[in-house]
Structures are given as C-alpha cells and as structure tokens.
Design an enzyme around this catalytic site. Structure first.
Site, PDB file in Angstrom:
ATOM      1  N   GLY A  18      75.426 -15.321  63.576  1.00 57.00           N
ATOM      2  CA  GLY A  18      74.608 -14.111  63.737  1.00 57.00           C
ATOM      3  C   GLY A  18      73.476 -14.420  64.697  1.00 57.00           C
ATOM      4  O   GLY A  18      72.558 -15.177  64.366  1.00 57.00           O
ATOM      5  N   ALA A  19      73.593 -13.869  65.919  1.00 56.00           N
ATOM      6  CA  ALA A  19      72.576 -14.160  66.946  1.00 56.00           C
ATOM      7  C   ALA A  19      71.601 -13.002  67.078  1.00 56.00           C
ATOM      8  O   ALA A  19      71.224 -12.606  68.174  1.00 56.00           O
ATOM      9  CB  ALA A  19      73.264 -14.450  68.277  1.00 56.00           C
ATOM     10  N   VAL A  22      66.736 -12.932  63.433  1.00 54.53           N
ATOM     11  CA  VAL A  22      66.481 -14.151  62.641  1.00 54.53           C
ATOM     12  C   VAL A  22      67.264 -15.324  63.230  1.00 54.53           C
ATOM     13  O   VAL A  22      66.720 -16.416  63.426  1.00 54.53           O
ATOM     14  CB  VAL A  22      66.860 -13.941  61.156  1.00 54.53           C
ATOM     15  CG1 VAL A  22      66.667 -15.228  60.371  1.00 54.53           C
ATOM     16  CG2 VAL A  22      66.031 -12.816  60.539  1.00 54.53           C
ATOM     17  N   GLY A  23      68.553 -15.084  63.556  1.00 57.16           N
ATOM     18  CA  GLY A  23      69.411 -16.161  64.051  1.00 57.16           C
ATOM     19  C   GLY A  23      68.895 -16.771  65.342  1.00 57.16           C
ATOM     20  O   GLY A  23      68.825 -17.993  65.483  1.00 57.16           O
ATOM     21  N   ASP A  42      78.078 -15.158  67.489  1.00 59.42           N
ATOM     22  CA  ASP A  42      78.021 -13.739  67.120  1.00 59.42           C
ATOM     23  C   ASP A  42      79.384 -13.109  67.408  1.00 59.42           C
ATOM     24  O   ASP A  42      80.252 -13.746  68.012  1.00 59.42           O
ATOM     25  CB  ASP A  42      76.911 -13.018  67.904  1.00 59.42           C
ATOM     26  CG  ASP A  42      76.355 -11.832  67.123  1.00 59.42           C
ATOM     27  OD1 ASP A  42      75.212 -11.906  66.627  1.00 59.42           O
ATOM     28  OD2 ASP A  42      77.086 -10.812  66.984  1.00 59.42           O
ATOM     29  N   ASN A 104      78.044  -5.776  54.337  1.00 60.03           N
ATOM     30  CA  ASN A 104      77.495  -7.134  54.456  1.00 60.03           C
ATOM     31  C   ASN A 104      78.302  -8.134  53.631  1.00 60.03           C
ATOM     32  O   ASN A 104      78.456  -9.290  54.023  1.00 60.03           O
ATOM     33  CB  ASN A 104      76.012  -7.161  54.082  1.00 60.03           C
ATOM     34  CG  ASN A 104      75.138  -6.697  55.245  1.00 60.03           C
ATOM     35  OD1 ASN A 104      75.659  -6.389  56.324  1.00 60.03           O
ATOM     36  ND2 ASN A 104      73.843  -6.634  55.040  1.00 60.03           N
ATOM     37  N   THR A 128      71.544 -13.503  54.866  1.00 58.21           N
ATOM     38  CA  THR A 128      71.883 -12.073  54.853  1.00 58.21           C
ATOM     39  C   THR A 128      71.536 -11.407  53.513  1.00 58.21           C
ATOM     40  O   THR A 128      71.763 -11.986  52.449  1.00 58.21           O
ATOM     41  CB  THR A 128      73.403 -11.912  55.126  1.00 58.21           C
ATOM     42  OG1 THR A 128      73.739 -12.652  56.294  1.00 58.21           O
ATOM     43  CG2 THR A 128      73.791 -10.457  55.302  1.00 58.21           C
ATOM     44  N   ARG A 160      54.441 -15.634  52.177  1.00 58.09           N
ATOM     45  CA  ARG A 160      53.660 -14.380  52.247  1.00 58.09           C
ATOM     46  C   ARG A 160      52.519 -14.412  51.237  1.00 58.09           C
ATOM     47  O   ARG A 160      51.372 -14.092  51.556  1.00 58.09           O
ATOM     48  CB  ARG A 160      54.584 -13.181  51.985  1.00 58.09           C
ATOM     49  CG  ARG A 160      55.473 -12.884  53.174  1.00 58.09           C
ATOM     50  CD  ARG A 160      56.442 -11.752  52.923  1.00 58.09           C
ATOM     51  NE  ARG A 160      57.150 -11.441  54.178  1.00 58.09           N
ATOM     52  CZ  ARG A 160      58.366 -10.948  54.250  1.00 58.09           C
ATOM     53  NH1 ARG A 160      59.052 -10.670  53.143  1.00 58.09           N
ATOM     54  NH2 ARG A 160      58.925 -10.694  55.416  1.00 58.09           N
ATOM     55  N   HIS A 184      65.276 -11.904  45.562  1.00 56.26           N
ATOM     56  CA  HIS A 184      64.567 -11.423  46.747  1.00 56.26           C
ATOM     57  C   HIS A 184      64.591  -9.902  46.719  1.00 56.26           C
ATOM     58  O   HIS A 184      65.325  -9.254  47.440  1.00 56.26           O
ATOM     59  CB  HIS A 184      65.274 -11.971  47.995  1.00 56.26           C
ATOM     60  CG  HIS A 184      64.565 -11.655  49.263  1.00 56.26           C
ATOM     61  ND1 HIS A 184      63.224 -11.910  49.452  1.00 56.26           N
ATOM     62  CD2 HIS A 184      65.001 -11.111  50.436  1.00 56.26           C
ATOM     63  CE1 HIS A 184      62.885 -11.531  50.673  1.00 56.26           C
ATOM     64  NE2 HIS A 184      63.946 -11.046  51.284  1.00 56.26           N
TER      65      HIS A 184
HETATM   66  O1  TXD Z   1      64.460 -13.437  53.167  1.00 54.90           O
HETATM   67  C1  TXD Z   1      65.529 -13.170  53.646  1.00 54.90           C
HETATM   68  N1  TXD Z   1      66.633 -13.708  53.162  1.00 54.90           N
HETATM   69  C2  TXD Z   1      65.647 -12.247  54.793  1.00 54.90           C
HETATM   70  C3  TXD Z   1      66.919 -11.612  55.007  1.00 54.90           C
HETATM   71  C4  TXD Z   1      64.595 -12.084  55.729  1.00 54.90           C
HETATM   72  C5  TXD Z   1      64.818 -11.397  56.882  1.00 54.90           C
HETATM   73  C6  TXD Z   1      66.105 -10.796  57.235  1.00 54.90           C
HETATM   74  N2  TXD Z   1      67.006 -10.765  56.127  1.00 54.90           N
HETATM   75  C7  TXD Z   1      68.387 -10.346  56.383  1.00 54.90           C
HETATM   76  O2  TXD Z   1      68.990 -11.236  57.338  1.00 54.90           O
HETATM   77  C8  TXD Z   1      68.548  -8.981  56.998  1.00 54.90           C
HETATM   78  O3  TXD Z   1      68.450  -7.975  56.012  1.00 54.90           O
HETATM   79  C9  TXD Z   1      69.943  -9.085  57.561  1.00 54.90           C
HETATM   80  O4  TXD Z   1      70.906  -8.911  56.548  1.00 54.90           O
HETATM   81  C10 TXD Z   1      70.013 -10.539  58.059  1.00 54.90           C
HETATM   82  C11 TXD Z   1      69.789 -10.713  59.556  1.00 54.90           C
HETATM   83  O5  TXD Z   1      68.590 -10.108  59.944  1.00 54.90           O
HETATM   84  P1  TXD Z   1      68.274  -9.854  61.505  1.00 54.90           P
HETATM   85  O6  TXD Z   1      66.939  -9.220  61.586  1.00 54.90           O
HETATM   86  O7  TXD Z   1      68.545 -11.087  62.278  1.00 54.90           O
HETATM   87  O8  TXD Z   1      69.400  -8.766  61.843  1.00 54.90           O
HETATM   88  P2  TXD Z   1      69.994  -8.403  63.271  1.00 54.90           P
HETATM   89  O9  TXD Z   1      68.977  -8.626  64.340  1.00 54.90           O
HETATM   90  O10 TXD Z   1      70.599  -7.055  63.105  1.00 54.90           O
HETATM   91  O11 TXD Z   1      71.142  -9.501  63.494  1.00 54.90           O
HETATM   92  C12 TXD Z   1      72.319  -9.559  62.771  1.00 54.90           C
HETATM   93  C13 TXD Z   1      73.363 -10.124  63.703  1.00 54.90           C
HETATM   94  C14 TXD Z   1      73.720  -9.221  64.898  1.00 54.90           C
HETATM   95  O12 TXD Z   1      73.546  -9.924  66.119  1.00 54.90           O
HETATM   96  C15 TXD Z   1      75.179  -8.855  64.653  1.00 54.90           C
HETATM   97  O13 TXD Z   1      75.941  -8.694  65.856  1.00 54.90           O
HETATM   98  C16 TXD Z   1      75.643 -10.070  63.874  1.00 54.90           C
HETATM   99  O14 TXD Z   1      74.590 -10.330  62.973  1.00 54.90           O
HETATM  100  N3  TXD Z   1      76.891  -9.839  63.166  1.00 54.90           N
HETATM  101  C17 TXD Z   1      77.885 -10.761  63.128  1.00 54.90           C
HETATM  102  N4  TXD Z   1      77.960 -11.991  63.651  1.00 54.90           N
HETATM  103  C18 TXD Z   1      79.129 -12.664  63.457  1.00 54.90           C
HETATM  104  N5  TXD Z   1      80.172 -12.171  62.765  1.00 54.90           N
HETATM  105  C19 TXD Z   1      80.115 -10.938  62.217  1.00 54.90           C
HETATM  106  N6  TXD Z   1      81.162 -10.464  61.518  1.00 54.90           N
HETATM  107  C20 TXD Z   1      78.936 -10.182  62.387  1.00 54.90           C
HETATM  108  N7  TXD Z   1      78.561  -8.951  61.993  1.00 54.90           N
HETATM  109  C21 TXD Z   1      77.314  -8.749  62.462  1.00 54.90           C
END
Ligand code: TXD
Length: 320
Positions: A18-19, A22-23, A42, A104, A128, A160, A184
């Site tokens: 996941g780029a 966060v990634g 990704d 998810n 996630t 926090r 969480h």
């Molecule tokens: O405390 C915690 N655990 C958290 C959790 C704090 C912050 C964010 N939190 C969760 O992390 C948030 O609710 C999301 O479920 C994840 C990722 O958060 P982010 O802000 O990085 O989300 P983005 O920017 O939407 O990035 C998700 C990426 C995006 O680039 C998608 O293309 C990719 O996930 N994605 C995938 N990658 C690979 N394979 C698959 N199948 C896939 N589906 C989506």
C-alpha cells in the site's frame, strides 16, 4: 591481483504493502533513518515506482544508500524481514461501514496471502482499519504463530495522549510517557494511572476534569484530524508509530509498546487481537505484559474487546 573475501551480504528488507499516505511516509522514514531497504508495493505500479524513484533521488541529500523499490509484483518483496500492510480503502460517500469492512477485509486477506508466499519467515505488522479485526484476519490467513503478527494503533493513540499531556502542562514531550490500551476505536482505554511525567503519574499533576478532557481528545484523535483535513486522515504520526515498531523488531530492542497482540487468557480475554503492552524483539512479540488493572480499567478493556468481537464476527461471516 588482490584476493577478495567472498561474503554474502543479505540486506535487511521491509516490504510496505500500500503506497498511500501512511505507506509512502513509512517508506521514507525507514530509508532516511537508514534502517532497512524498502519495497513499496501497490495495485498499480506507477505510484510506488514514482515514489521510490523520488525517494532514491533524495538519498544524496539525506545521506543514506538504502534501496527503495516501487512495484506491483510480489516477487520483488521476497525474503522480507517485515511485511507492513497499509493497503485499504478509505470510506467513500454512499459506502456503509459493512461495505468498508468487507472491502478492506478482502484487501488485507489478499495482500497478506500474496506477501507471505514470498516472505514466509517475516513478521507481519498490520495498519489497515478496522485495525484489531484486520490483524486477526491477517493472522488467520497467514497461519503464522501469533507472536509474528501484530497491529499498529496503541503507539499512535499513546503518542496522541502524550502530546496532549505535554501541551496541557507545558512540559517537554520527552518527559511524558503515556499508555493507551484496548481497541483502536471510540472505546480505547487511555490509562492515566500509567501515564507519567518523569515517573510522576498525571493523576498527581492534573485534576480529574482536565484528565477527562485529554482522554476524550485522545479517543477522538483520528476524527479531529479527519475533520480538519476533510479529505483523508492522519499519516505522519501513524507512520512514525509503525516505524517505532519496525525499528524495535529489526534492532531487537525489546521495547515495551502498546500493540495489537493476540490474547490467550491475558487480561481474561481469549482469541482476540487487541492493544496491550508487549515487548517487541526480532522474534516479534516476545511477551505480553499484564498490568494490574483496577476493576473499572479492566471493565473498560472488556467493553472495548466486546466491540472488536462484534465487528470480527461480522467480518468472519462475510468471508467465503
Ligand atoms: O492507527 C492506525 N492503525 C491507522 C490506520 C492510522 C492511520 C491510517 N489507518 C488506516 O491505514 C486507514 O484507515 C487505511 O485503512 C490504511 C491506509 O491509510 P492511508 O491514509 O495510507 O490510505 P491511502 O492513502 O488511501 O492508501 C491506501 C493505499 C492506496 O495507495 C491503494 O491503492 C492501496 O492502499 N491499495 C492496495 N495496495 C495493494 N493491493 C491492494 N489490493 C490494494 N488495495 C488498495
């Protein structure tokens, strides 16, 4: 002609699946702190490849030689020491909580299976949301021993709480240690008795109303940022929190950190992943620490566990 000793150099590798926000921020932290090589994966190759190249082009300025590889091919992630799953979708307009849960869950199951096929000895760190449930699903499909699977949330929630305590008292964050347990979600359990400034519990430094206000702000910490940003949520502090876990594992630091860990009897809870203090070493979760909780603290933890169990049951029902 000089003779060179033939040595096999095996670099430490962390795969970040996941780029997104966060990634990519986590990939930057890991590389720029010179901790490990990073493979950023990704669904579409363009984004992780672009981010990896951008990070590579900063290497001279940031002073490191770490490899950062962007890809959509799981073969590039082979033999990772740690796999971090951040892949997922945010909730979109018209999407119900169940839709998001189902989507998810499918993403976490698929990415975990594909990643561990190439890194069967890795430690899995799940990010996630909904965090505690996704960590359980990843553990279940991985077939890994539970000490090699964990979720990131408690460090973020504690960080926090730590920030709000330092801001309220006007002291250095370095002197504040905060502890937040549980899931969480809204029912997370900040523990004022175990939160201190240079060893002094905050219950001796603040009145109950002030503590209550900071506890509530911590519980709403994620939502506060989402409301300010409008599109997307927090990612700097989440990436720092995940980095702290990755570092403790790779450097075998045995840091005591609140992480979503598998419980089998600890705190009177069974067959659930939830935030508790645990020692993180190169094996993964070395040991869960059981704090001597007061009745009301234990009740709050059990309430939080009940909420996780409810969502977990829904998620398991949706699974094929
Ligand atoms: O405390 C915690 N655990 C958290 C959790 C704090 C912050 C964010 N939190 C969760 O992390 C948030 O609710 C999301 O479920 C994840 C990722 O958060 P982010 O802000 O990085 O989300 P983005 O920017 O939407 O990035 C998700 C990426 C995006 O680039 C998608 O293309 C990719 O996930 N994605 C995938 N990658 C690979 N394979 C698959 N199948 C896939 N589906 C989506």
């Amino acid at each position: 002609m000089s003779t060179y000793l033939s040595v096999t150099c095996i670099p430490t590798r962390v795969s970040v699946i996941g780029a997104g926000h966060v990634g990519s921020t986590l990939a930057q932290r890991i590389a720029e702190k010179n901790l490990a090589d990073v493979i950023l994966l990704d669904v579409e190759a363009g984004r992780p490849k672009g981010i990896a190249l951008d990070l590579m082009e900063a290497r001279g300025l940031e002073g490191h030689d770490r490899q950062i590889i962007g890809t959509d091919d799981y073969r590039d992630t082979a033999n990772s020491n740690i796999v971090v799953i951040t892949a997922g979708l945010p909730r979109r307009p018209g999407m119900t909580r169940d839709d998001l849960l189902r989507t998810n869950a499918q993403i976490v199951i698929e990415t975990t299976q594909k990643a561990i096929a190439h890194s069967p000895d890795a430690v899995l760190v799940i990010i996630t949301n909904p965090l505690d449930v996704m960590t359980y699903l990843a553990w279940k499909v991985s077939g890994f021993p539970s000490y090699r699977v964990m979720g990131m949330a408690g460090i973020l929630d504690s960080s926090r709480f730590q920030t709000f305590i330092a801001m309220e008292l006007g002291v250095s964050t370095a002197d504040v240690h905060a502890m937040v347990l549980g899931g969480h979600g809204d029912l997370m359990v900040p523990l004022p008795r175990f939160s201190t400034v240079s060893g002094i519990p905050i219950t001796e430094l603040m009145d109950p109303d002030t503590i209550h206000r900071l506890v509530e702000r911590t519980r709403n910490g994620g939502a506060e940022i989402v409301n300010l940003m409008q599109t997307g949520g927090a990612y700097f502090a989440p990436a720092s929190s995940a980095y702290t876990m990755v570092e403790s594992i790779l450097c075998n630091q045995s840091r005591l950190l609140p992480v979503a860990s598998y419980l089998s009897g600890e705190y009177g809870l069974n067959d659930i992943f939830m935030g508790v203090p645990a020692f993180l070493s190169c094996r993964g979760i070395e040991r869960v620490l059981e704090l001597d909780l007061k009745d009301e603290e234990r009740d709050a933890l059990h309430q939080s566990a009940q909420a996780i169990r409810h969502t977990l049951d829904d998620a398991l029902k949706m699974m094929p």
